[in-house]
Structures are given as structure tokens and as C-alpha cells.
Enzyme design. Sequence first.
Site, PDB file in Angstrom:
ATOM      1  N   LYS A  14      32.121 -20.470  31.638  1.00  0.00           N
ATOM      2  CA  LYS A  14      32.794 -21.095  32.792  1.00  0.00           C
ATOM      3  C   LYS A  14      33.954 -20.199  33.176  1.00  0.00           C
ATOM      4  O   LYS A  14      34.764 -19.857  32.319  1.00  0.00           O
ATOM      5  CB  LYS A  14      33.309 -22.487  32.377  1.00  0.00           C
ATOM      6  N   ASP A 142      36.953 -30.178  30.598  1.00  0.00           N
ATOM      7  CA  ASP A 142      36.071 -29.205  31.265  1.00  0.00           C
ATOM      8  C   ASP A 142      34.594 -29.579  31.187  1.00  0.00           C
ATOM      9  O   ASP A 142      33.752 -28.881  31.769  1.00  0.00           O
ATOM     10  CB  ASP A 142      36.234 -27.821  30.616  1.00  0.00           C
TER      11      ASP A 142
HETATM   12  O1  C5P Z   1      40.304 -31.752  27.205  1.00  0.00           O
HETATM   13  P1  C5P Z   1      40.392 -30.593  26.266  1.00  0.00           P
HETATM   14  O2  C5P Z   1      40.135 -30.977  24.832  1.00  0.00           O
HETATM   15  O3  C5P Z   1      39.605 -29.418  26.685  1.00  0.00           O
HETATM   16  O4  C5P Z   1      41.929 -30.124  26.331  1.00  0.00           O
HETATM   17  C1  C5P Z   1      42.572 -29.439  25.285  1.00  0.00           C
HETATM   18  C2  C5P Z   1      44.094 -29.517  25.502  1.00  0.00           C
HETATM   19  O5  C5P Z   1      44.449 -28.752  26.652  1.00  0.00           O
HETATM   20  C3  C5P Z   1      44.625 -30.904  25.767  1.00  0.00           C
HETATM   21  O6  C5P Z   1      44.929 -31.593  24.584  1.00  0.00           O
HETATM   22  C4  C5P Z   1      45.884 -30.619  26.582  1.00  0.00           C
HETATM   23  O7  C5P Z   1      46.947 -30.228  25.730  1.00  0.00           O
HETATM   24  C5  C5P Z   1      45.493 -29.392  27.381  1.00  0.00           C
HETATM   25  N1  C5P Z   1      44.985 -29.731  28.719  1.00  0.00           N
HETATM   26  C6  C5P Z   1      45.865 -30.180  29.689  1.00  0.00           C
HETATM   27  N2  C5P Z   1      45.391 -30.483  30.945  1.00  0.00           N
HETATM   28  C7  C5P Z   1      44.084 -30.328  31.252  1.00  0.00           C
HETATM   29  C8  C5P Z   1      43.184 -29.864  30.274  1.00  0.00           C
HETATM   30  C9  C5P Z   1      43.661 -29.581  29.011  1.00  0.00           C
HETATM   31  O8  C5P Z   1      47.064 -30.306  29.459  1.00  0.00           O
HETATM   32  N3  C5P Z   1      43.660 -30.623  32.473  1.00  0.00           N
END
Ligand code: C5P
Length: 289
Positions: A14, A142
Site C-alpha cells: 500500500k 489501514d
Molecule cells: O490501526 P493501526 O493498528 O494500524 O495503528 C497503529 C497506531 O498508529 C495506532 O495505535 C496509532 O498510534 C497510530 N495511528 C494513528 N492514526 C491513524 C492510524 C494509526 O494515530 N489514523
Amino acid sequence: MAADAPLVEFAPAKVNLYLHVTGRRPDGYHLLDSLVTFGAAADRLEIRPAETLRLSVCGPFADHMPADPADNLIIRAAAALRTAFGIERGADLRLEKNLPVASGIGGGSSDAAAAIRGLCRLWMLDPAAPALAPLALALGADVPVCLQGRTVRMQGIGETILPLPALPPIGLVLVNPLVAVATPAVFNARRGDFSVAADWPADPLDMDGLVAALGRTRNDLQAPAVGLAPAIGAVLTRLAGTPGVRLARMSGSGATCFGICPSADTAARAAAEIRAAEPGWWVEAGTCA
Ligand code: C5P
């Protein structure tokens, strides 16, 4: 299909062609506006029927996966699907891990999306079922965009997907210095005001129009990521100085960076040049969705 031939799903890289951080929710998640495309390299997932759920991993980055299978997004996706749809069967999942882990190209999220697509085929579930969108988002911000697998605009924390005209045919070079950067640390290191959403053209673009429009955007996580991992700066300098690369930028929270080239051939030549100069880096080239 022969009786023992597996279902095969690809989990492409991605790539966030731009990424504006537009706000922050009370729970700490950040609001984004991002143009997301897919391609140039992919993990490969084989799925066979089985009584229980099991996952095995091979490939160049297999050793970098979480040791506990329960932490793996593929197993978590499969378990969530079984619960949501009352499935009692299992599946034998075999992942070829070709993408570097925790590297800003959504490897784990793309794997989870491939597992959802493949298990919907194996278990004959409706891939358009309303339960799938919240299930995907709960696995990771994502995962919904990775379920799309084609060029779209992503907003919210990742739950809002806006269709876009297809990109012109372009080549992409992906380069990672094999330095891990933790996504939360990069978001935390971001300073300054939030950005506004990009003023992205609604009409189809040619190559020059795409590069010009991207030039009016940025990745707001690039400067904080370079601060945490200066090797990313070296990758960006190398990409920008390579013949054929029209625009160089970091994807997601890094460390993978991409170069946009006019064709897959140009991207392959750029990749060969970078590989020769920096044998310790991960370099791939191809087209995008
Ligand atoms: O959702 P995911 O596990 O991929 O996200 C990992 C970390 O990245 C989250 O815990 C957060 O700290 C940060 N994040 C964020 N805003 C997003 C995606 C991710 O702050 N839109």
C-alpha cells in the site's frame, strides 16, 4: 482447479502517494486525507480448507513476523470472520512474506485484507456484507483501504473511502533502508498545525498532471520519521537523484519511500541503479493498481 490447489490472494504494498494529517480524535487516532495506491511488490497468501485455523510463514521477511501467531493480523482477521459469520470450519493459511514488516506499506493490513478476501471465497461469504467494514477497521486503520486494493482517497482514520478516476500508467520504485520505525512514535513526533485536506483534481490526470498535483501535497509524517530514522533521508536523496524518478516521497509512517517514474521499465532501471549503489536496502519496482 485441482482438488488440492490452494486459493491464492496477493497482498500488494500500500503506497500513500500523499498523506495529510488533518486532525486528532479524542482517542488519540489521527484523522487523515491520503491518496492510496497499490503495487510494485506483494505478499502472497495460499489458503486451503482445514478443520482448524493455522498459519505458516515463509519468504524473505518471515523471521520478522510477530512470534505469537495470535498477534498476527491474518489469524485475527480469520478469527473475527468466524465469529461474525458463525463459521465452524478452519483454514490452512500459508503466507509468503515478501514485504518488509512495519515499514509504511501496510504489509500486515494488506495481509489481513487478503485473508478476508480469500476466506470469503473459501467459506462462501458475501464480500459485500455490511459486517465486513467494521470488522476490517477493528483490525487496523489501514485494513479497509487495503480491502479496496485499487487507487482511492482515504479519509477519517481510514474508514472513509472515496473513489477516484484511475491513475495514468506509472512505474513505482519502492525503497526501504531496512530500519524499523514504529507508527505511534512517528505520529507522536509530528509537530505543528494540522493540514487541510488536499485540493485534489476530480478529473483524470496524465503523468505530468499527477506529478504536478502531488507536488502541491506532502506526507506530513515524513519529517518526523526522518528525525527518528535519518536513513530515510538518505533514501529520499538517493531516489530523487536517480534518473527517471519524477517524484520521491515516503509512504505512510515510513521507512519505505517511493519514486514515481513514467513507466514500469524506467522504474526497473531506477531500481537496478539503487540496488547496485545500496546493496543493503530493499528495492522493488513495478506498476500500480
Ligand atoms: O490501526 P493501526 O493498528 O494500524 O495503528 C497503529 C497506531 O498508529 C495506532 O495505535 C496509532 O498510534 C497510530 N495511528 C494513528 N492514526 C491513524 C492510524 C494509526 O494515530 N489514523
